[in-house]
Design an enzyme around this catalytic site. Structure first.
Site, PDB file in Angstrom:
ATOM      1  N   CYS A  10       0.847  -1.188   0.000  1.00 14.72           N
ATOM      2  CA  CYS A  10       0.000   0.000   0.000  1.00 14.72           C
ATOM      3  C   CYS A  10       0.892   1.251   0.000  1.00 14.72           C
ATOM      4  O   CYS A  10       2.079   1.170   0.289  1.00 14.72           O
ATOM      5  CB  CYS A  10      -0.934   0.004   1.204  1.00 14.72           C
ATOM      6  SG  CYS A  10      -0.082  -0.117   2.784  1.00 14.72           S
ATOM      7  N   CYS A  13       2.701   1.966   3.137  1.00 15.25           N
ATOM      8  CA  CYS A  13       3.780   1.018   3.449  1.00 15.25           C
ATOM      9  C   CYS A  13       5.074   1.470   2.789  1.00 15.25           C
ATOM     10  O   CYS A  13       6.143   1.424   3.389  1.00 15.25           O
ATOM     11  CB  CYS A  13       3.420  -0.378   2.950  1.00 15.25           C
ATOM     12  SG  CYS A  13       1.781  -0.919   3.427  1.00 15.25           S
TER      13      CYS A  13
END
Lengths: 77, 337
Positions: A10, A13
């Site tokens: 994501c 992240c």
């Protein structure tokens, strides 16, 4: 020090990975950073919200990006 | 302490601004821009200038408050609360917690795995996964400011009902065998993040962060939505859509839902379209069904879930939720709400 960034890819992240790398470099810490993308492995840390940050085997943060000073605190404690 | 005083000052400013929105719009339109009263164009511009700050102010305040409330909740705590709950009560709780637990569809998989690991029935997990994206503060504020509080409350209540009942039915269907086998092998050797110490200051920060994140992401949709609404304001509806999706046609609701599944948007992106549909004579039931289908059932989410669910379960999941939404649509169209 062993740092693990948990995230399946994501946006947050990736940001966390970058931020951790930069902060470690700035502080000149002796640390290895590993990105863990395998969900099976992520789950072993008991993390239900990505991204997650693990320092020396201990989960210190989940589900959000830390502020820089917060991250420094995690890294230098 | 300083922060609290600053927040109170901001709140006072907020109230003063909010109470005077109409005056400010009047002043800008008639004194600065010198537009002629009573013209279509003037009305449209007035609507835009009045509505944009109104919706933005509401959003900032409510997203801030909800951000603070959410700092008391986490998926870990929600999981603990749901452990060992009986079926129906579990579905009700999971749906309610779905609204307040911080959740992003990118975390749907770890959350699903974490719930399964704790032995929470998959039907209860589904109740959570249906309610979490469907009912959120942004959808409710936008519905309330564009269509009134009644519509927003109806949306929340029917959304909750769909989440509770769909989850309950999915559990009763005994679908465990359609979950990928490896899911049941997941074992965590660690408890995850053990109780973080959160101060009041952290909670306020969390509220501010969610304002930055959410409002930063959706402001453009709001602007476009209100611009579209302003453009349509007062113009004669084109009756093609009204004929196709108006209340005369029984198939309007299912058609709207099927059209909504491949579309993916957050609540902010879809509301302008709902507004246009309603301007064009589509009934409220059909418009809400369309909105729920776009937000609650989406292709990207289905693709994410495919990692942990076999296709049979995905088909059943989508069908059960779609039937639930259809019933909501029919109910509204039938009672003419």
């Amino acid at each position: 020090m062993e740092i693990k960034v948990l995230g399946t890819g994501c946006v947050k992240c990736k940001k966390l990975e970058k931020l951790t790398e930069n902060t470690v470099n700035e502080l000149g810490l002796d640390a290895t950073i590993e990105k863990i993308e395998d969900i099976y492995k992520i789950m072993q840390f008991g993390v239900m919200r990505t991204p997650g940050l693990v320092i020396d085997g201990k989960v210190v943060l989940t589900g959000r990006l830390p502020k820089t000073n917060e991250l420094i605190e995690f890294l230098t404690k | 302490m300083k922060k609290i005083i600053l927040l109170i000052a901001l709140l006072v400013g907020w109230i003063a601004f909010y109470m005077n929105l109409a005056n400010i719009a009047d002043f800008l339109i008639y004194n600065i821009l010198n537009l002629e009263e009573g013209k279509h164009l003037t009305e449209s511009i007035w609507f835009f200038i009045y509505e944009v700050p109104k919706v933005m102010l509401l959003l900032v305040l409510i997203v801030f408050i909800v951000g603070i409330i959410r700092s008391w909740f986490s998926p870990e705590r929600t999981r603990k609360a749901l452990e060992g709950k009986s079926l129906f009560a579990g579905n009700v709780m999971a749906s309610g917690l779905g609204i307040v637990t911080p959740f992003c569809s990118c975390s749907a998989i770890p959350l699903f795995l974490g719930f399964v690991e704790a032995g929470i029935p998959i039907g209860v997990t589904f109740s959570f996964l249906i309610a979490a994206p469907l009912i959120n503060e942004v959808a409710l504020i936008l519905l309330a400011s564009l269509f009134g509080w009644k519509v927003a409350v109806i949306y929340a209540l029917t959304g909750l009902t769909i989440a509770i009942i769909s989850g309950f039915i999915l559990e009763k269907m005994k679908l465990q065998r359609y979950v990928e086998e490896w899911v049941y092998q997941v074992k965590s050797n660690q408890p995850g993040l053990v109780d973080e110490k959160i101060t009041l200051n952290d909670r306020i920060e969390a509220g501010l962060d969610s304002v930055k994140e959410i409002v930063g992401k959706i402001w453009i949709y709001i602007l476009i939505g209100i611009a579209v609404g302003a453009g349509a304001h007062g113009y004669v509806p084109d009756d093609y859509l009204a004929n196709l999706l108006g209340d005369e046609n029984w198939y309007a609701v299912p058609l709207a839902i099927i059209a909504g599944i491949p579309l993916y948007s957050n609540a902010a992106g879809i509301i302008p379209i709902v507004g246009v549909l309603m301007e064009k004579g589509v009934t409220l039931g059909t418009a809400l069904a369309f909105m729920m289908s776009v937000i609650g059932l989406s292709l990207p989410e289905i693709i994410i879930l495919k990692k942990v669910l076999k296709w049979q379960l995905i088909v059943i999941f989508v069908s059960v939720v779609a039937v639930g939404i259809t019933m909501v649509g029919f109910l509204f169209n039938f009672f003419n709400i």
